[in-house]
Design an enzyme around this catalytic site. Structure first.
Site, PDB file in Angstrom:
ATOM      1  N   GLU A  18       0.327  -1.435   0.257  1.00  0.00           N
ATOM      2  CA  GLU A  18       0.318   0.140  -0.080  1.00  0.00           C
ATOM      3  C   GLU A  18       0.842   1.443   0.358  1.00  0.00           C
ATOM      4  OE1 GLU A  18      -3.276   0.482   2.713  1.00  0.00           O
ATOM      5  OE2 GLU A  18      -2.902   1.699   2.797  1.00  0.00           O
ATOM      6  N   THR A  49      -3.904   5.233  -2.039  1.00  0.00           N
ATOM      7  CA  THR A  49      -5.055   5.306  -0.560  1.00  0.00           C
ATOM      8  C   THR A  49      -5.431   6.675  -1.601  1.00  0.00           C
ATOM      9  OG1 THR A  49      -3.368   6.957   0.941  1.00  0.00           O
ATOM     10  CG2 THR A  49      -3.625   4.874   1.057  1.00  0.00           C
ATOM     11  N   HIS A  78      -8.125   2.789  -3.397  1.00  0.00           N
ATOM     12  CA  HIS A  78      -8.560   3.229  -1.950  1.00  0.00           C
ATOM     13  C   HIS A  78     -10.126   4.542  -2.510  1.00  0.00           C
ATOM     14  CE1 HIS A  78      -5.967   1.740   0.583  1.00  0.00           C
ATOM     15  NE2 HIS A  78      -5.836   1.124  -0.778  1.00  0.00           N
ATOM     16  N   GLY A 109     -14.482   6.148   4.837  1.00  0.00           N
ATOM     17  CA  GLY A 109     -13.614   7.291   5.546  1.00  0.00           C
ATOM     18  C   GLY A 109     -13.553   7.942   6.990  1.00  0.00           C
ATOM     19  N   TYR A 149     -10.544  -4.444  11.213  1.00  0.00           N
ATOM     20  CA  TYR A 149     -10.530  -4.124  12.632  1.00  0.00           C
ATOM     21  C   TYR A 149     -10.426  -5.112  13.768  1.00  0.00           C
ATOM     22  CZ  TYR A 149     -11.408  -0.481  10.132  1.00  0.00           C
ATOM     23  OH  TYR A 149     -11.406   0.771   8.663  1.00  0.00           O
ATOM     24  N   LYS A 169     -20.298  -5.071   5.214  1.00  0.00           N
ATOM     25  CA  LYS A 169     -20.027  -4.893   3.874  1.00  0.00           C
ATOM     26  C   LYS A 169     -19.840  -6.015   2.450  1.00  0.00           C
ATOM     27  CE  LYS A 169     -16.771  -3.157   6.090  1.00  0.00           C
ATOM     28  NZ  LYS A 169     -14.957  -1.883   6.840  1.00  0.00           N
ATOM     29  N   GLN A 180      -6.539  -3.500   9.498  1.00  0.00           N
ATOM     30  CA  GLN A 180      -6.066  -2.371  10.332  1.00  0.00           C
ATOM     31  C   GLN A 180      -4.807  -2.912  10.245  1.00  0.00           C
ATOM     32  OE1 GLN A 180      -4.864   0.742  10.215  1.00  0.00           O
ATOM     33  NE2 GLN A 180      -6.934   1.316  10.991  1.00  0.00           N
TER      34      GLN A 180
HETATM   35  C1  LIG Z   1      -7.261  -1.697   4.443  1.00  0.00           C
HETATM   36  C2  LIG Z   1      -7.155   0.133   5.155  1.00  0.00           C
HETATM   37  C3  LIG Z   1      -7.375   1.141   3.924  1.00  0.00           C
HETATM   38  C4  LIG Z   1      -7.887   2.445   4.608  1.00  0.00           C
HETATM   39  N1  LIG Z   1      -7.031   2.783   3.590  1.00  0.00           N
HETATM   40  C5  LIG Z   1      -7.578   5.016   3.944  1.00  0.00           C
HETATM   41  C6  LIG Z   1      -7.649   5.386   2.601  1.00  0.00           C
HETATM   42  O1  LIG Z   1      -6.964   5.056   1.862  1.00  0.00           O
HETATM   43  N2  LIG Z   1      -8.368   6.682   2.820  1.00  0.00           N
HETATM   44  C7  LIG Z   1      -9.208   7.171   3.460  1.00  0.00           C
HETATM   45  O2  LIG Z   1      -9.137   8.148   4.059  1.00  0.00           O
HETATM   46  N3  LIG Z   1      -9.097   6.565   5.280  1.00  0.00           N
HETATM   47  C8  LIG Z   1      -8.409   4.795   4.496  1.00  0.00           C
HETATM   48  N4  LIG Z   1      -8.668   4.246   5.752  1.00  0.00           N
HETATM   49  C9  LIG Z   1      -9.273   4.300   7.206  1.00  0.00           C
HETATM   50  C10 LIG Z   1     -10.681   4.028   7.426  1.00  0.00           C
HETATM   51  O3  LIG Z   1     -11.232   5.209   6.148  1.00  0.00           O
HETATM   52  C11 LIG Z   1     -11.524   4.072   8.362  1.00  0.00           C
HETATM   53  O4  LIG Z   1     -10.804   3.236   9.328  1.00  0.00           O
HETATM   54  C12 LIG Z   1     -12.796   4.673   8.587  1.00  0.00           C
HETATM   55  O5  LIG Z   1     -12.588   5.118  10.406  1.00  0.00           O
HETATM   56  C13 LIG Z   1     -13.838   4.008   8.701  1.00  0.00           C
HETATM   57  O6  LIG Z   1     -14.052   3.260   7.873  1.00  0.00           O
HETATM   58  P1  LIG Z   1     -14.143   1.985   7.093  1.00  0.00           P
HETATM   59  O7  LIG Z   1     -14.605   1.825   5.923  1.00  0.00           O
HETATM   60  O8  LIG Z   1     -13.774   0.692   7.882  1.00  0.00           O
HETATM   61  O9  LIG Z   1     -15.969   2.172   7.839  1.00  0.00           O
HETATM   62  P2  LIG Z   1     -17.467   1.347   8.169  1.00  0.00           P
HETATM   63  O10 LIG Z   1     -16.937   0.212   7.736  1.00  0.00           O
HETATM   64  O11 LIG Z   1     -18.647   2.016   7.528  1.00  0.00           O
HETATM   65  O12 LIG Z   1     -17.006   1.343   9.623  1.00  0.00           O
HETATM   66  C14 LIG Z   1     -17.304   2.560  10.173  1.00  0.00           C
HETATM   67  C15 LIG Z   1     -17.488   2.699  11.525  1.00  0.00           C
HETATM   68  O13 LIG Z   1     -19.285   2.586  11.356  1.00  0.00           O
HETATM   69  C16 LIG Z   1     -19.710   1.224  11.553  1.00  0.00           C
HETATM   70  N5  LIG Z   1     -20.563   0.804  11.527  1.00  0.00           N
HETATM   71  C17 LIG Z   1     -20.438   0.626   9.643  1.00  0.00           C
HETATM   72  N6  LIG Z   1     -21.530   0.042   8.987  1.00  0.00           N
HETATM   73  C18 LIG Z   1     -22.137   0.286   9.791  1.00  0.00           C
HETATM   74  C19 LIG Z   1     -24.199   0.312   9.110  1.00  0.00           C
HETATM   75  N7  LIG Z   1     -24.900  -0.274   8.106  1.00  0.00           N
HETATM   76  N8  LIG Z   1     -24.912   1.027  10.790  1.00  0.00           N
HETATM   77  C20 LIG Z   1     -24.338   1.406  11.697  1.00  0.00           C
HETATM   78  N9  LIG Z   1     -22.777   1.669  11.917  1.00  0.00           N
HETATM   79  C21 LIG Z   1     -22.599   0.980  11.030  1.00  0.00           C
HETATM   80  C22 LIG Z   1     -18.851   0.469  12.040  1.00  0.00           C
HETATM   81  O14 LIG Z   1     -19.018  -1.004  13.269  1.00  0.00           O
HETATM   82  C23 LIG Z   1     -17.442   1.230  12.426  1.00  0.00           C
HETATM   83  O15 LIG Z   1     -17.465   1.821  13.851  1.00  0.00           O
HETATM   84  C24 LIG Z   1      -7.966   2.554   5.719  1.00  0.00           C
HETATM   85  C25 LIG Z   1      -8.328   1.596   6.687  1.00  0.00           C
HETATM   86  C26 LIG Z   1      -8.208   0.429   6.823  1.00  0.00           C
HETATM   87  C27 LIG Z   1      -8.529  -0.334   7.487  1.00  0.00           C
END
Ligand SMILES: Cc1cc2nc3c(=O)[nH]c(=O)nc-3n(C[C@H](O)[C@H](O)[C@H](O)COP(=O)(O)OP(=O)(O)OC[C@H]3O[C@@H](n4cnc5c(N)ncnc54)[C@H](O)[C@@H]3O)c2cc1C
Length: 293
Positions: A18, A49, A78, A109, A149, A169, A180
């Site tokens: 990455e 990213t 990403h 995000g 996570y 998802k 993570q």
């Molecule tokens: C491998 C990896 C790559 C990443 N790359 C980037 C990047 O390129 N750019 C960037 O800005 N960030 C990046 N991130 C960070 C990421 O954007 C953050 O961790 C963000 O806070 C959560 O993203 P997510 O897609 O996991 O969110 P989600 O899966 O939407 O989860 C976010 C939160 O909401 C909760 N949740 C999820 N779905 C629901 C639902 N339907 N109803 C109620 N609650 C829900 C989850 O439990 C969690 O607490 C990356 C993280 C990882 C692990």
């Protein structure tokens, strides 16, 4: 190649890399050099990213094009829901497809600095599972990665709820999951078991960030809630002013950590290389990735 195809042979453990889009010309040159060196080890894919707040919207795609057209490697872009309406998200996806980028890491995000609650943009999406659905609906052939996570997402009230949300998802059509970063494999093993108990069957790729500069890693882990084991932290603390010693400790730790994960049958390893190749090269050599590919 699509993400699902990269991991479809359970007897083959792959690795991926990455990167993030550099801000300067010098940074771009250094990154290209790092990618050329890592190419010899045969990464399954290289992902780029999407800057916080969508700040690298076009640069992410530019780097994915370089990865595919110049380096002849599979790219994954990403992509986050931050700051974009549904129409804008679709417009970006259209562009990605037109530019030959067919693997997307679908993310929600983070909230902007200083805020703890994520707010969807007007007419936009609130969670990553909605983004996965949107991509699957309009681009059924896309490869889709999602984040997981092992130490729980910071905002989730409990691991159970976080796993329920992860299942959304997966059910929406994700192909692979990248975790993570973590430094204690026990978290990954528990996470893998909890996923199996919920019938979450996609490849769970552990995300590893080799420590090369302790202060930098402390900053990053404090933002995402990753624990650094005390024994490792105290060894690094003892060589605080000595970057070379930190590098050696970090690389040695990562080799052991990866070896244990590979021995435990992980489908691959995703390296957060912070745009540098030296640590990753040493780790891949030790793990015999060069000869395995
Ligand atoms: C491998 C990896 C790559 C990443 N790359 C980037 C990047 O390129 N750019 C960037 O800005 N960030 C990046 N991130 C960070 C990421 O954007 C953050 O961790 C963000 O806070 C959560 O993203 P997510 O897609 O996991 O969110 P989600 O899966 O939407 O989860 C976010 C939160 O909401 C909760 N949740 C999820 N779905 C629901 C639902 N339907 N109803 C109620 N609650 C829900 C989850 O439990 C969690 O607490 C990356 C993280 C990882 C692990």
């Amino acid at each position: 190649m699509r993400l699902a195809d990269i991991f479809n042979d359970p007897s083959e453990q792959r690795f991926s890399i990455e990167i993030f889009p550099p801000k300067t010309d010098a940074g771009e040159e250094l990154l290209m050099d790092a990618l050329v060196r890592l190419k010899d080890f045969g990464p399954g894919f290289v992902s780029c990213t999407y800057g916080a707040g969508g700040s690298t919207r076009d640069k992410t795609l530019q780097w994915c094009e370089k990865i595919q057209n110049v380096l002849q490697q599979t790219a994954t872009a990403h992509f986050t829901c931050v700051g974009s309406s549904r129409e804008e998200l679709l417009e970006w996806l259209n562009q990605a497809t037109a530019r030959g980028v067919h693997n997307i890491m679908a993310l929600r995000g983070d909230p902007p600095a200083g805020e703890t609650v994520f707010k969807a943009a007007e007419g936009g999406l609130a969670y990553a599972n909605e983004l996965v659905s949107l991509i699957r609906e309009h681009y059924p052939e896309a490869g889709i990665g999602v984040a997981g996570y092992p130490e729980k997402h910071l905002e989730a009230p409990s691991m159970e709820e976080d796993l329920d949300n992860l299942k959304r998802k997966v059910d929406a059509g994700a192909d692979v999951l990248v975790t993570q970063m973590f430094y204690n494999n026990e978290y990954y093993f528990r996470f893998r078991e909890a996923c199996a108990n919920r019938d979450i069957k996609l490849p769970l790729i552990p995300g590893i960030m080799p420590i090369t500069n302790f202060a930098r890693i402390q900053r990053i882990t404090s933002m995402c809630g990753t624990e650094i084991p005390d024994s490792l932290a105290s060894r690094l603390e003892a060589v605080k002013g000595d970057e070379e010693a930190q590098f050696e400790i970090g690389v040695e730790f990562a080799i052991k950590q990866c070896r244990e994960l590979l021995d435990a049958g992980v489908p691959g390893i995703h390296f957060y290389v912070l745009n540098k190749s030296q640590a990753c090269e040493r780790i891949l050599e030790e793990l015999n990735f060069q000869t395995a590919q």
